[in-house]
Design a protein around this motif. Structure first.
Motif, PDB file in Angstrom:
ATOM      1  N   ARG A  53       0.802  -1.220   0.000  1.00  0.00           N
ATOM      2  CA  ARG A  53       0.000   0.000   0.000  1.00  0.00           C
ATOM      3  C   ARG A  53       0.834   1.269   0.000  1.00  0.00           C
ATOM      4  O   ARG A  53       0.347   2.337  -0.385  1.00  0.00           O
ATOM      5  CB  ARG A  53      -0.937  -0.006   1.217  1.00  0.00           C
ATOM      6  CG  ARG A  53      -2.146  -0.917   1.022  1.00  0.00           C
ATOM      7  CD  ARG A  53      -2.928  -1.076   2.300  1.00  0.00           C
ATOM      8  NE  ARG A  53      -4.090  -1.951   2.109  1.00  0.00           N
ATOM      9  CZ  ARG A  53      -4.709  -2.604   3.078  1.00  0.00           C
ATOM     10  NH1 ARG A  53      -4.270  -2.480   4.331  1.00  0.00           N
ATOM     11  NH2 ARG A  53      -5.750  -3.371   2.819  1.00  0.00           N
ATOM     12  N   LYS A  61      -2.941   2.492  -7.698  1.00  0.00           N
ATOM     13  CA  LYS A  61      -3.606   2.214  -6.428  1.00  0.00           C
ATOM     14  C   LYS A  61      -4.877   1.384  -6.599  1.00  0.00           C
ATOM     15  O   LYS A  61      -5.114   0.433  -5.845  1.00  0.00           O
ATOM     16  CB  LYS A  61      -3.947   3.538  -5.727  1.00  0.00           C
ATOM     17  CG  LYS A  61      -2.730   4.382  -5.380  1.00  0.00           C
ATOM     18  CD  LYS A  61      -1.800   3.660  -4.409  1.00  0.00           C
ATOM     19  CE  LYS A  61      -0.626   4.548  -4.017  1.00  0.00           C
ATOM     20  NZ  LYS A  61       0.321   3.845  -3.111  1.00  0.00           N
ATOM     21  N   GLN A  83      -5.233  -2.329  -5.155  1.00  0.00           N
ATOM     22  CA  GLN A  83      -6.202  -2.570  -4.095  1.00  0.00           C
ATOM     23  C   GLN A  83      -7.175  -3.689  -4.467  1.00  0.00           C
ATOM     24  O   GLN A  83      -7.506  -4.544  -3.636  1.00  0.00           O
ATOM     25  CB  GLN A  83      -6.985  -1.284  -3.807  1.00  0.00           C
ATOM     26  CG  GLN A  83      -7.971  -1.386  -2.653  1.00  0.00           C
ATOM     27  CD  GLN A  83      -7.302  -1.679  -1.327  1.00  0.00           C
ATOM     28  OE1 GLN A  83      -6.153  -1.291  -1.112  1.00  0.00           O
ATOM     29  NE2 GLN A  83      -8.005  -2.360  -0.436  1.00  0.00           N
TER      30      GLN A  83
END
Length: 243
Positions: free
Chosen positions: A96, A103, A107
């Motif tokens: 992360r 991102k 994720q």
């Protein structure tokens, strides 16, 4: 090389492969649209427009292939996870904070991995407990893969039948749409076989003294069940609980 470094490298490679696959999808879709619209402008007929329908099966097979990339990525990480050389709790924290990775994509990938409400639960999970969790994850992936395969092939059958009917100015080719029914039956039978296999494998792992029922239940409750029909989820949970 540490298990964490290997996992990070594998993640980066998979993200690159998925990005390349997505770029290829965009290129194929654009070429299909260009040829269909261009054919219509050249021939001044609406028949080439039917080629736009090919976008649906093209996207269907893209999602199927993308799912295969994700499944292969998971399999590589699960090897170290089952050996307890890697914990996904720490792996998530490390990934992360990676500034150079997309991102949203990252994720979505991380969410498909087994998670726990706390780091201690995952650390306490034995190799056999983790092996059982992986079996459930693989069954979930198989369910998604069969669903994607059915959608892609069903779309292909329908689209080809429509284009054939339009180009031949005859409704007869639409009869081939009926081929979707035996395909659906095969997919349903395959899912049932997958459930039986899952039950047998879980029952074998459960006999091991290292297996921990409480931790196993806690981990599978936190799995990513998105895109799985509620009926399929209930059946899978029932098989796992009944072992």
């Amino acid at each position: 090389m540490s298990a964490y470094k290997a996992a990070i490298d594998e993640t980066m490679k998979t993200i690159d492969k998925r990005a390349k696959c997505y770029r290829n999808l965009i290129a194929v879709v654009l070429i299909t649209c260009f040829c269909s619209i261009g054919g219509t402008l050249v021939t001044w007929t609406l028949v080439p427009v039917a080629g736009l329908l090919l976008v649906l099966p093209i996207c269907g097979f893209y999602f199927l292939f993308d799912g295969k990339l994700l499944s292969d990525w998971q399999s590589q990480l699960f090897i170290s996870w089952i050996k307890r050389d890697l914990d996904f709790w720490g792996y998530r924290d490390a990934m992360r904070v990676a500034p150079h990775l997309p991102k949203v994509t990252l994720q979505s990938m991380i969410e498909t991995l087994p998670s726990s409400s706390n780091w201690a639960m995952e650390r306490a999970a034995s190799g056999k407990t983790r092996e059982a969790v992986v079996l459930v994850v693989n069954a979930i992936n198989g369910n998604r893969a069969y669903a994607s395969l059915f959608k892609a092939e069903a779309f292909s059958i329908v689209i080809v039948s429509i284009i054939w009917a339009v180009t031949s100015a005859d409704w007869y080719p639409m009869i081939f749409v009926a081929a979707i029914l035996p395909l659906l039956i095969l997919i349903i039978l395959r899912k049932r076989w997958l459930l039986r296999k899952l039950g047998l494998l879980i029952s074998v792992v459960r006999r091991d003294q290292e297996f921990n029922e409480e931790i196993f239940s806690g981990l599978i409750d936190q799995l990513d069940w998105s895109d799985i029909p509620s009926s399929d989820k209930k059946k899978m949970i029932a098989v796992v609980r009944a072992c």
